[in-house]
Write an enzyme that holds these catalytic residues in place. Sequence first.
Site, PDB file in Angstrom:
ATOM      1  N   LYS A 187      27.937 -38.286  20.363  1.00 39.53           N
ATOM      2  CA  LYS A 187      26.614 -38.754  19.934  1.00 39.53           C
ATOM      3  C   LYS A 187      26.103 -37.966  18.745  1.00 39.53           C
ATOM      4  CE  LYS A 187      24.685 -40.983  23.995  1.00 39.53           C
ATOM      5  NZ  LYS A 187      23.651 -41.004  25.011  1.00 39.53           N
ATOM      6  N   LYS A 200      34.394 -48.216  23.755  1.00 38.56           N
ATOM      7  CA  LYS A 200      33.550 -48.621  24.890  1.00 38.56           C
ATOM      8  C   LYS A 200      32.505 -49.645  24.447  1.00 38.56           C
ATOM      9  CE  LYS A 200      30.286 -45.918  26.277  1.00 38.56           C
ATOM     10  NZ  LYS A 200      29.412 -44.843  26.739  1.00 38.56           N
ATOM     11  N   LYS A 259      25.330 -50.090  24.185  1.00 34.62           N
ATOM     12  CA  LYS A 259      24.077 -50.689  23.711  1.00 34.62           C
ATOM     13  C   LYS A 259      23.931 -50.517  22.214  1.00 34.62           C
ATOM     14  CE  LYS A 259      21.797 -48.995  27.895  1.00 34.62           C
ATOM     15  NZ  LYS A 259      21.222 -47.806  28.486  1.00 34.62           N
TER      16      LYS A 259
HETATM   17  P1  TYM Z   1      23.753 -44.989  30.626  1.00 35.92           P
HETATM   18  O1  TYM Z   1      22.323 -45.377  30.590  1.00 35.92           O
HETATM   19  O2  TYM Z   1      24.472 -44.808  29.326  1.00 35.92           O
HETATM   20  O3  TYM Z   1      24.587 -46.031  31.467  1.00 35.92           O
HETATM   21  C1  TYM Z   1      24.171 -46.387  32.774  1.00 35.92           C
HETATM   22  C2  TYM Z   1      25.388 -46.633  33.644  1.00 35.92           C
HETATM   23  O4  TYM Z   1      26.202 -47.653  33.069  1.00 35.92           O
HETATM   24  C3  TYM Z   1      27.542 -47.192  32.947  1.00 35.92           C
HETATM   25  N1  TYM Z   1      28.143 -47.784  31.751  1.00 35.92           N
HETATM   26  C4  TYM Z   1      29.332 -48.374  31.731  1.00 35.92           C
HETATM   27  N2  TYM Z   1      30.235 -48.597  32.707  1.00 35.92           N
HETATM   28  C5  TYM Z   1      31.366 -49.245  32.366  1.00 35.92           C
HETATM   29  N3  TYM Z   1      31.637 -49.672  31.098  1.00 35.92           N
HETATM   30  C6  TYM Z   1      30.770 -49.465  30.091  1.00 35.92           C
HETATM   31  N4  TYM Z   1      31.023 -49.886  28.861  1.00 35.92           N
HETATM   32  C7  TYM Z   1      29.544 -48.775  30.393  1.00 35.92           C
HETATM   33  N5  TYM Z   1      28.462 -48.414  29.651  1.00 35.92           N
HETATM   34  C8  TYM Z   1      27.627 -47.802  30.501  1.00 35.92           C
HETATM   35  C9  TYM Z   1      27.416 -45.681  32.812  1.00 35.92           C
HETATM   36  O5  TYM Z   1      28.621 -45.031  33.167  1.00 35.92           O
HETATM   37  C10 TYM Z   1      26.284 -45.379  33.760  1.00 35.92           C
HETATM   38  O6  TYM Z   1      26.761 -45.272  35.083  1.00 35.92           O
HETATM   39  N6  TYM Z   1      23.576 -40.120  31.676  1.00 35.92           N
HETATM   40  C11 TYM Z   1      23.497 -41.447  32.251  1.00 35.92           C
HETATM   41  C12 TYM Z   1      22.214 -41.728  32.975  1.00 35.92           C
HETATM   42  C13 TYM Z   1      21.852 -40.738  34.022  1.00 35.92           C
HETATM   43  C14 TYM Z   1      22.449 -40.595  35.310  1.00 35.92           C
HETATM   44  C15 TYM Z   1      21.733 -39.560  35.960  1.00 35.92           C
HETATM   45  C16 TYM Z   1      23.505 -41.241  35.946  1.00 35.92           C
HETATM   46  C17 TYM Z   1      20.860 -39.828  33.953  1.00 35.92           C
HETATM   47  N7  TYM Z   1      20.752 -39.104  35.114  1.00 35.92           N
HETATM   48  C18 TYM Z   1      22.069 -39.149  37.250  1.00 35.92           C
HETATM   49  C19 TYM Z   1      23.839 -40.827  37.242  1.00 35.92           C
HETATM   50  C20 TYM Z   1      23.126 -39.800  37.875  1.00 35.92           C
HETATM   51  C21 TYM Z   1      23.612 -42.442  31.121  1.00 35.92           C
HETATM   52  O7  TYM Z   1      23.337 -42.174  29.980  1.00 35.92           O
HETATM   53  O8  TYM Z   1      23.950 -43.686  31.531  1.00 35.92           O
END
Ligand code: TYM
Length: 340
Positions: free
Chosen positions: A117, A200, A203
């Site tokens: 990032k 990947k 968004k």
């Molecule tokens: P975030 O908001 O980027 O994504 C949310 C969830 O979606 C999954 N994900 C995907 N899975 C498969 N293929 C993809 N292309 C894909 N894009 C996103 C992510 O793996 C995630 O599970 N840091 C985390 C948010 C967070 C969190 C937490 C998660 C904050 N605190 C505590 C678990 C526990 C994040 O940025 O996810």
Amino acid sequence: MAAKFTPRVFSGIQPSGGLTLGNYLGAIKRWVAMQGPDFETIYCVVDLHAITVRQDPDKLRRSTHEVAAALIASGIDPEASVLFNQSQVSAHAELGWIFNCIARIGWMNRMTQFKDKAGKNAEKVSLGLYAYPALMAADILAYHATHVPVGEDQKQHVELTRDIAQKFNHDYGVDFFPITEPVIEGPATRVMNLRDGTRKMSKSGESDMERINMLDDADTIARKFKKARTDPDPLPGELEGLKDRPEARNLVDIYAGLSDRSPEAVIAEYAGAGWGRFKPALAELAVEKLVPISDEMRRMMAEPDALDALLARGAGKAEAISRPILEQVHDIVGFVRSRG
Ligand code: TYM
């Protein structure tokens, strides 16, 4: 792990722009599946995480409602699960600070997502972006969560959470935080970009054609799958035949994820099929699964006050679980609880 911890699931999703099929298959659908008698389930719209990069306040509010609506429309039951937005429960930020003092700089330097990032701009990004994984550990551990369902890209962060829990327990000579298990399951733990199967789906990719958004309409979904990059060969008879065909493999995995089948079963059904047959079938399946969800999302997003009322109830429940845990942390760390 010691049996003293209640089986409890925590996971979060950022309100930072539109949700994608990756979020749906990699996380949301798995979260719905974990609701039930085996676990207490806690799901959070992580708005504190979102502001690690600049967010327009109105868009942040809208995205928070979009994520909450997506979760409910996909099957998260706000009665059966705790559903709330992170900023409303102060234990996250408070424990996040304590974990900033547990995590080591060297650990943070190894986080590949930060490197991706921040890119060449590492001097200019926010301190919050760097500290972000410690806040994520706090999200999980403020509830003594034992299981965290996530997509593959979050694995390293959950491992860091385990390191933080272990170091805290060790430094203070306690068995206080559980060593949380990542749950990375199903055929679509890493949904890839529709134009480049080595990247990947996210968004923030530059072209909208790279991703399926949860709010895309039926025509857009069909067009994106039609234009998805593939290779000239038909589908093979076995998964092994997709080894060096990342775009083809991705579409098979998406089909599997959407239809609750294994990639092997999908390949067996479509062995020998060309893209002229597989892509329309995939588009039809995606429309059948996603459009009812997006219709419901739009309906809910038109009533933000009702969503806020649900989130407020969830925040109350989250507070009731995390506050006593945080108070015990204060005692362990040695903070004088002058207000009781
Ligand atoms: P975030 O908001 O980027 O994504 C949310 C969830 O979606 C999954 N994900 C995907 N899975 C498969 N293929 C993809 N292309 C894909 N894009 C996103 C992510 O793996 C995630 O599970 N840091 C985390 C948010 C967070 C969190 C937490 C998660 C904050 N605190 C505590 C678990 C526990 C994040 O940025 O996810």
